[in-house]
Write an enzyme that holds these catalytic residues in place. Sequence first.
Site, PDB file in Angstrom:
ATOM      1  N   ARG A 104       0.843  -1.204   0.000  1.00 30.13           N
ATOM      2  CA  ARG A 104       0.000   0.000   0.000  1.00 30.13           C
ATOM      3  C   ARG A 104       0.878   1.253   0.000  1.00 30.13           C
ATOM      4  NH1 ARG A 104      -1.671   4.211  -0.733  1.00 30.13           N
ATOM      5  NH2 ARG A 104      -3.407   5.256   0.278  1.00 30.13           N
ATOM      6  N   HIS A 109       3.883   6.064  -3.480  1.00 35.41           N
ATOM      7  CA  HIS A 109       5.179   6.708  -3.672  1.00 35.41           C
ATOM      8  C   HIS A 109       5.784   6.483  -5.054  1.00 35.41           C
ATOM      9  CE1 HIS A 109       5.273   7.924   0.442  1.00 35.41           C
ATOM     10  NE2 HIS A 109       5.097   6.687   0.847  1.00 35.41           N
TER      11      HIS A 109
END
Length: 140
Positions: A104, A109
């Site tokens: 997750r 990112h």
Amino acid sequence: MSPSTPSIDLTPLSKAIDALAGALHYWHIEPDDSPRKPHLRAGVIQSFEFTYELSVRLLRRVLMERAASAPAIADLSFNDLLRTAADAALLSEPLGWRRWRDLRNRTSHSYDETQAQEIALAATAFLEDARTLLQRLRSA
């Protein structure tokens, strides 16, 4: 949970799990050379993210509802939350949930083809863990 304590509505988690299952279904049946395949994979990843976040949030809420000290549960680190959930028989594989957290975190990112594919493929195993969690939360 005491009889006077209102139960937590698990309907949103159930719907999120159903949405993830649907996204996975369509992604898996789409031919690999289809121009829609990457878009369907993105839907799988988004459903994974939402279902994961909701799972952890509801897990914490159920533990808070059961606890003698709700603030103590609210302040638990993620790893302590997993241990507490395992002790309460809500999770059987806390290490798996660490992996889901890592995946997750990677979705927010970095978004490259390799990671996107890895996360989407892992979402199938996550789906089973999320279904098991929902079943256990319903029994809590």
